[in-house]
Design an enzyme around this catalytic site. Structure first.
Site, PDB file in Angstrom:
ATOM      1  N   GLU A 182       0.829  -1.147   0.019  1.00 51.46           N
ATOM      2  CA  GLU A 182      -0.072   0.145  -0.028  1.00 51.46           C
ATOM      3  C   GLU A 182       0.917   1.447  -0.109  1.00 51.46           C
ATOM      4  OE1 GLU A 182      -3.051  -0.029  -0.751  1.00 51.46           O
ATOM      5  OE2 GLU A 182      -3.052  -2.344  -0.758  1.00 51.46           O
ATOM      6  N   HIS A 231       2.125   1.941  -3.334  1.00 52.56           N
ATOM      7  CA  HIS A 231       1.031   2.785  -4.101  1.00 52.56           C
ATOM      8  C   HIS A 231       1.039   4.377  -3.791  1.00 52.56           C
ATOM      9  CE1 HIS A 231      -1.004  -0.435  -6.336  1.00 52.56           C
ATOM     10  NE2 HIS A 231      -1.691  -1.039  -5.099  1.00 52.56           N
ATOM     11  N   ASP A 271      -4.693  -4.531  -9.054  1.00 50.78           N
ATOM     12  CA  ASP A 271      -4.145  -3.517  -9.790  1.00 50.78           C
ATOM     13  C   ASP A 271      -3.926  -3.842 -11.277  1.00 50.78           C
ATOM     14  OD1 ASP A 271      -4.022  -2.203  -7.213  1.00 50.78           O
ATOM     15  OD2 ASP A 271      -2.167  -3.498  -6.822  1.00 50.78           O
TER      16      ASP A 271
HETATM   17 ZN    ZN Z   1      -2.488  -2.925  -4.660  1.00 52.24          ZN
END
Ligand code: ZN
Length: 363
Positions: free
Chosen positions: A183, A186, A259
């Site tokens: 995370e 990202h 994703d």
């Molecule tokens: Zn992800």
């Protein structure tokens, strides 16, 4: 239904709470077949009654459901259930507070550390936490003691969580660490890339939907157009989670499945519909066949061109991915610092994220 609302009017100010609203509020199919007539009548009556209320009547109508997507749209219109409050699984602080509430009903030792119990139960729901307290109390009773000890709690966590773990809701510390890096990957790519929406919230609390964590970005202004630069930044951000796993663990997990799907969809749209690739200029290569149900598309080009479209899509994704890996490698100290912070806190705000990104965790 009529009687319920009559009572509500008499007892105002009051709150009407309807649990499991989906049992009566399911989408009407309009076919008129089957034994749904009674349910539909109940729903119609509910809608009619709700229209008779306004803010001045002193009656608040609340309802709960685990399946908001199955509700009839008419229920969600302004003046009816017009405000939605998603209740997600509790975070670390929330779990500790919930444990304390349930522990009020049992005799516990003076030195119980609920923070330790809360830490061990990432992903547990309120009901599961209540069950842990209950289980700990049972362990004390079995042992002929009046007071529940820390050891009882530790054992209860193991007994209860081992059961839930099989269902996949509660995650191990190792997985929690991987998800933290994923995370932050990202978020860091978003935070360090121009044309990217600001990070609003990052969490590693598993969702009821099955996602292990997510990074939420919110555009500063609502926009309907997306520029080529923004599209590329978005794809880079989507690859950031996987890139962080590669940079830190030298290995990859299945956590990037969604994703990958999203990044591919956007890259493909750039090439086939948005005229954002050099190779194909403004040529439409796909047509949208179904505007409503998710916008299904159909290729509108020769098989040979389709192959070249795939190559172009791959090129966009590869470049974005390489950019993300490079960016995270250059900022690996921040990656470690932020991932560690997220691992501890489980949920962090965009402000906290920016603060650590620019000034460090101890500033
Ligand atoms: Zn992800």
């Amino acid at each position: 239904m009529r009687d319920l609302f009559k009572q509500a009017r008499e007892k105002a100010p009051c709150i009407v709470f309807i649990d499991e609203i989906d049992t009566i509020g399911k989408k009407r199919d309009g076919s008129g077949l089957g034994g749904n007539e009674e349910r539909e009548q109940t729903l119609n009556q509910l809608l009619a009654e709700m229209d008779g209320f306004d803010g001045s009547k002193g009656v608040v109508i609340l309802a709960a459901t685990n399946r908001p997507e199955s509700l009839d749209q008419a229920l969600l219109r302004p003046g009816r259930f017009d405000r939605r409050i998603p209740v997600e699984l509790p975070d670390l602080a929330g779990r500790e507070a919930i444990l304390r509430v349930h522990a009020k009903d049992v005799k516990i030792g003076t030195n119980i550390d609920f923070n330790v119990v809360a830490r061990a139960t990432a992903g547990a729901s309120g009901a599961e936490l209540a069950n842990i307290v209950n289980e700990a109390a049972l362990l004390a009773v079995k042992d002929d003691r009046d007071i529940v000890s820390q050891k009882d709690f530790d054992e209860a966590v193991e007994t209860v969580i081992a059961g839930y773990q099989r269902k996949g809701a509660v995650i191990s510390n190792r997985e929690k660490l991987i998800v933290s890096y994923h995370e932050i990957g990202h978020a860091l790519v978003a935070g360090l890339t121009k044309n990217s929406a600001p990070v609003h919230k990052i969490t590693i609390i598993p969702r009821t939907s099955g996602a292990l964590g997510y990074t939420m970005q919110v555009e500063e202004e609502e926009s309907n157009l997306i520029s080529k630069e923004e599209a590329i930044a978005r794809i880079a951000t989507m690859t950031g989670g996987r890139a962080a796993e590669e940079v830190v663990f030298k290995s990859v997990t299945s956590g990037a499945a969604n994703d990958i799907e999203q990044a591919t969809k956007l890259a493909r749209a750039m090439v086939t519909r948005l005229g954002m690739s050099d190779k194909f200029d403004m040529m439409a290569l796909e047509t949208v066949t179904n505007q409503y149900l998710g916008g299904d598309t159909q290729l509108a080009c020769s098989a040979d061109t389709a192959t070249r479209v795939d190559e172009e899509v791959l090129k966009i994704i590869k470049e974005a991915h390489a950019y993300a890996v490079d960016l995270l490698t250059k900022n690996i100290d921040k990656l470690h610092e932020l991932a560690k912070y997220l691992y501890e806190k489980e949920t962090i705000t965009g402000e906290e994220f920016m603060e650590i990104l620019h000034n460090g965790a101890n500033a």
